[in-house]
Design a protein around this motif. Structure first.
Motif, PDB file in Angstrom:
ATOM      1  N   LEU A   1      29.730 -42.892  19.367  1.00  0.00           N
ATOM      2  CA  LEU A   1      30.063 -44.093  18.606  1.00  0.00           C
ATOM      3  C   LEU A   1      28.983 -45.128  18.823  1.00  0.00           C
ATOM      4  CD1 LEU A   1      31.891 -46.617  20.364  1.00  0.00           C
ATOM      5  CD2 LEU A   1      32.959 -44.444  20.902  1.00  0.00           C
ATOM      6  N   THR A   2      28.770 -45.927  17.795  1.00  0.00           N
ATOM      7  CA  THR A   2      27.697 -46.907  17.821  1.00  0.00           C
ATOM      8  C   THR A   2      28.213 -48.246  17.350  1.00  0.00           C
ATOM      9  OG1 THR A   2      26.044 -45.212  17.368  1.00  0.00           O
ATOM     10  CG2 THR A   2      25.405 -47.461  16.892  1.00  0.00           C
ATOM     11  N   VAL A   3      27.802 -49.295  18.055  1.00  0.00           N
ATOM     12  CA  VAL A   3      28.042 -50.659  17.611  1.00  0.00           C
ATOM     13  C   VAL A   3      26.674 -51.224  17.249  1.00  0.00           C
ATOM     14  CG1 VAL A   3      28.859 -52.960  18.214  1.00  0.00           C
ATOM     15  CG2 VAL A   3      30.045 -50.934  19.117  1.00  0.00           C
ATOM     16  N   THR A   4      26.528 -51.632  16.011  1.00  0.00           N
ATOM     17  CA  THR A   4      25.257 -52.169  15.537  1.00  0.00           C
ATOM     18  C   THR A   4      25.294 -53.687  15.603  1.00  0.00           C
ATOM     19  OG1 THR A   4      25.039 -50.283  14.038  1.00  0.00           O
ATOM     20  CG2 THR A   4      23.612 -52.193  13.633  1.00  0.00           C
ATOM     21  N   LEU A   5      24.329 -54.251  16.318  1.00  0.00           N
ATOM     22  CA  LEU A   5      24.182 -55.698  16.395  1.00  0.00           C
ATOM     23  C   LEU A   5      22.978 -56.112  15.562  1.00  0.00           C
ATOM     24  CD1 LEU A   5      24.745 -56.417  20.197  1.00  0.00           C
ATOM     25  CD2 LEU A   5      26.428 -56.395  18.366  1.00  0.00           C
ATOM     26  N   ALA A   6      23.006 -57.346  15.098  1.00  0.00           N
ATOM     27  CA  ALA A   6      21.865 -57.884  14.367  1.00  0.00           C
ATOM     28  C   ALA A   6      20.876 -58.473  15.351  1.00  0.00           C
ATOM     29  CB  ALA A   6      22.329 -58.948  13.385  1.00  0.00           C
ATOM     30  N   GLY A   7      19.648 -58.528  14.942  1.00  0.00           N
ATOM     31  CA  GLY A   7      18.601 -59.124  15.748  1.00  0.00           C
ATOM     32  C   GLY A   7      17.271 -58.640  15.243  1.00  0.00           C
TER      33      GLY A   7
ATOM     34  N   ARG B   1      25.351 -67.219  15.521  1.00  0.00           N
ATOM     35  CA  ARG B   1      26.496 -67.195  14.593  1.00  0.00           C
ATOM     36  C   ARG B   1      26.271 -66.179  13.490  1.00  0.00           C
ATOM     37  NH1 ARG B   1      27.013 -73.315  14.906  1.00  0.00           N
ATOM     38  NH2 ARG B   1      28.780 -73.558  16.314  1.00  0.00           N
ATOM     39  N   VAL B   2      25.087 -66.197  12.929  1.00  0.00           N
ATOM     40  CA  VAL B   2      24.758 -65.245  11.859  1.00  0.00           C
ATOM     41  C   VAL B   2      24.813 -63.818  12.398  1.00  0.00           C
ATOM     42  CG1 VAL B   2      22.942 -64.477  10.281  1.00  0.00           C
ATOM     43  CG2 VAL B   2      23.398 -66.927  10.552  1.00  0.00           C
ATOM     44  N   ALA B   3      24.221 -63.596  13.567  1.00  0.00           N
ATOM     45  CA  ALA B   3      24.194 -62.249  14.145  1.00  0.00           C
ATOM     46  C   ALA B   3      25.596 -61.746  14.466  1.00  0.00           C
ATOM     47  CB  ALA B   3      23.319 -62.238  15.402  1.00  0.00           C
ATOM     48  N   ILE B   4      26.417 -62.582  15.048  1.00  0.00           N
ATOM     49  CA  ILE B   4      27.766 -62.175  15.435  1.00  0.00           C
ATOM     50  C   ILE B   4      28.625 -61.871  14.214  1.00  0.00           C
ATOM     51  CG2 ILE B   4      29.895 -62.995  16.559  1.00  0.00           C
ATOM     52  CD1 ILE B   4      27.591 -62.116  18.499  1.00  0.00           C
ATOM     53  N   ASP B   5      28.410 -62.596  13.134  1.00  0.00           N
ATOM     54  CA  ASP B   5      29.182 -62.365  11.909  1.00  0.00           C
ATOM     55  C   ASP B   5      28.933 -60.991  11.302  1.00  0.00           C
ATOM     56  OD1 ASP B   5      30.490 -64.782  12.052  1.00  0.00           O
ATOM     57  OD2 ASP B   5      29.165 -65.798  10.610  1.00  0.00           O
ATOM     58  N   THR B   6      27.866 -60.318  11.702  1.00  0.00           N
ATOM     59  CA  THR B   6      27.567 -58.997  11.136  1.00  0.00           C
ATOM     60  C   THR B   6      28.214 -57.851  11.896  1.00  0.00           C
ATOM     61  OG1 THR B   6      25.548 -58.652  12.435  1.00  0.00           O
ATOM     62  CG2 THR B   6      25.320 -59.855  10.324  1.00  0.00           C
ATOM     63  N   ILE B   7      28.839 -58.131  13.036  1.00  0.00           N
ATOM     64  CA  ILE B   7      29.427 -57.056  13.852  1.00  0.00           C
ATOM     65  C   ILE B   7      30.624 -56.455  13.134  1.00  0.00           C
ATOM     66  CG2 ILE B   7      30.567 -56.480  16.032  1.00  0.00           C
ATOM     67  CD1 ILE B   7      28.929 -58.755  17.313  1.00  0.00           C
ATOM     68  N   SER B   8      30.647 -55.148  13.073  1.00  0.00           N
ATOM     69  CA  SER B   8      31.749 -54.413  12.460  1.00  0.00           C
ATOM     70  C   SER B   8      32.972 -54.428  13.371  1.00  0.00           C
ATOM     71  CB  SER B   8      31.323 -52.966  12.194  1.00  0.00           C
ATOM     72  OG  SER B   8      32.440 -52.135  11.984  1.00  0.00           O
ATOM     73  N   GLU B   9      34.087 -54.919  12.854  1.00  0.00           N
ATOM     74  CA  GLU B   9      35.335 -54.903  13.635  1.00  0.00           C
ATOM     75  C   GLU B   9      35.754 -53.471  13.950  1.00  0.00           C
ATOM     76  OE1 GLU B   9      37.177 -57.178  15.223  1.00  0.00           O
ATOM     77  OE2 GLU B   9      35.607 -58.603  14.667  1.00  0.00           O
ATOM     78  N   THR B  10      35.498 -52.557  13.030  1.00  0.00           N
ATOM     79  CA  THR B  10      35.846 -51.154  13.249  1.00  0.00           C
ATOM     80  C   THR B  10      35.057 -50.592  14.421  1.00  0.00           C
ATOM     81  OG1 THR B  10      36.354 -50.863  10.912  1.00  0.00           O
ATOM     82  CG2 THR B  10      35.917 -48.862  12.183  1.00  0.00           C
ATOM     83  N   GLU B  11      33.745 -50.839  14.449  1.00  0.00           N
ATOM     84  CA  GLU B  11      32.918 -50.349  15.549  1.00  0.00           C
ATOM     85  C   GLU B  11      33.338 -50.988  16.869  1.00  0.00           C
ATOM     86  OE1 GLU B  11      28.841 -49.582  12.927  1.00  0.00           O
ATOM     87  OE2 GLU B  11      28.853 -51.178  14.434  1.00  0.00           O
ATOM     88  N   ALA B  12      33.614 -52.277  16.841  1.00  0.00           N
ATOM     89  CA  ALA B  12      34.033 -52.978  18.060  1.00  0.00           C
ATOM     90  C   ALA B  12      35.347 -52.414  18.588  1.00  0.00           C
ATOM     91  CB  ALA B  12      34.161 -54.476  17.786  1.00  0.00           C
ATOM     92  N   GLU B  13      36.294 -52.195  17.705  1.00  0.00           N
ATOM     93  CA  GLU B  13      37.598 -51.673  18.121  1.00  0.00           C
ATOM     94  C   GLU B  13      37.473 -50.249  18.662  1.00  0.00           C
ATOM     95  OE1 GLU B  13      41.635 -52.595  18.788  1.00  0.00           O
ATOM     96  OE2 GLU B  13      39.935 -53.853  18.254  1.00  0.00           O
ATOM     97  N   GLN B  14      36.579 -49.455  18.082  1.00  0.00           N
ATOM     98  CA  GLN B  14      36.341 -48.105  18.596  1.00  0.00           C
ATOM     99  C   GLN B  14      35.836 -48.159  20.039  1.00  0.00           C
ATOM    100  OE1 GLN B  14      33.624 -46.541  15.661  1.00  0.00           O
ATOM    101  NE2 GLN B  14      35.257 -45.558  14.493  1.00  0.00           N
ATOM    102  N   LEU B  15      34.970 -49.127  20.334  1.00  0.00           N
ATOM    103  CA  LEU B  15      34.465 -49.260  21.702  1.00  0.00           C
ATOM    104  C   LEU B  15      35.583 -49.677  22.652  1.00  0.00           C
ATOM    105  CD1 LEU B  15      32.124 -49.078  23.685  1.00  0.00           C
ATOM    106  CD2 LEU B  15      31.590 -51.466  23.138  1.00  0.00           C
ATOM    107  N   VAL B  16      36.405 -50.634  22.251  1.00  0.00           N
ATOM    108  CA  VAL B  16      37.529 -51.059  23.096  1.00  0.00           C
ATOM    109  C   VAL B  16      38.448 -49.874  23.369  1.00  0.00           C
ATOM    110  CG1 VAL B  16      39.583 -52.535  23.221  1.00  0.00           C
ATOM    111  CG2 VAL B  16      37.430 -53.470  22.336  1.00  0.00           C
ATOM    112  N   ASP B  17      38.764 -49.102  22.333  1.00  0.00           N
ATOM    113  CA  ASP B  17      39.634 -47.940  22.503  1.00  0.00           C
ATOM    114  C   ASP B  17      39.000 -46.886  23.417  1.00  0.00           C
ATOM    115  OD1 ASP B  17      41.568 -49.122  20.906  1.00  0.00           O
ATOM    116  OD2 ASP B  17      40.984 -48.011  19.097  1.00  0.00           O
TER     117      ASP B  17
END
Length: 185
Positions: free
Chosen positions: A125-131, A15-31
């Motif tokens: 483009l980069t999506v940064t995950l926590a861990g 939960r903590v890790a997922i809460d750190t994901i950038s919506e902007t980075e995620a949307e860039q990957l989907v696009d």
């Protein structure tokens, strides 16, 4: 500690890790997936296994998706996307793959703990995950889990969330996707 207690702690960490994901980075990957002719996914070890699960879901959605290095993988071309899952961003076997994709004129995305790594810097483009890093040395995230487990779990959840966002954008549902599910099992 009981097994159930460990599982609850893993879920808390996720939960903590997922809460750190950038919506902007995620949307860039989907696009980028939406814009690509073909999508290729690579990663080493357990990160690679998470990528294989992601490719399977993309195939269920009708995306021309491939795992790098498999015998049925298509050729990479200019309008294609390579997604690389790598905690460290320094995996020696992945660097030449990314360099080749860039040389061919494709787009590269990394899903990583380390956006300032070699692979992070090569990516478009980069999506940064926590861990936590595999060696648990450095980084700002503490986990009870061994090695890169938290990153790999967060990656799988992130990939599934990307699938749901893609489904939303394309108006797809599970029934439509089931038509592409393996039926020789």
């Amino acid at each position: 500690m009981k097994t159930a207690n460990y599982a609850h702690e893993i879920i808390r960490e996720l939960r903590v890790a997922i809460d750190t994901i950038s919506e902007t980075e995620a949307e860039q990957l989907v696009d980028a997936i939406l814009a690509a002719n073909k999508v290729f996914v690579s990663g080493a070890g357990r990160s690679g296994l998470m990528g294989k699960a992601f490719v399977m879901r993309m195939m269920h959605m009708g995306i021309n998706a491939y795992v790098v290095g498999e015998t049925v993988t298509a050729n990479f071309e200019k309008e294609d996307l390579l997604i690389v899952g790598t905690g460290s961003g320094e995996t020696k076997t992945l660097i030449p793959v990314v360099e080749k994709a860039k040389a061919l004129g494709g787009t590269v995305a990394t899903v990583t703990l380390s956006p300032d790594s070699t692979l992070g810097k090569l990516a478009d483009l980069t999506v940064t995950l926590a861990g936590a890093p595999k060696d648990q040395v450095g980084g700002e995230y503490n986990t009870i889990q061994p090695m890169g487990s938290l990153f790999e779990q967060a990656m799988l959840l992130f990939y599934d969330a990307v699938i749901l966002r893609f489904m939303e954008k394309k108006g797809l549902n599970s029934n439509q996707m089931y038509g592409k599910h393996a039926n020789l099992e």
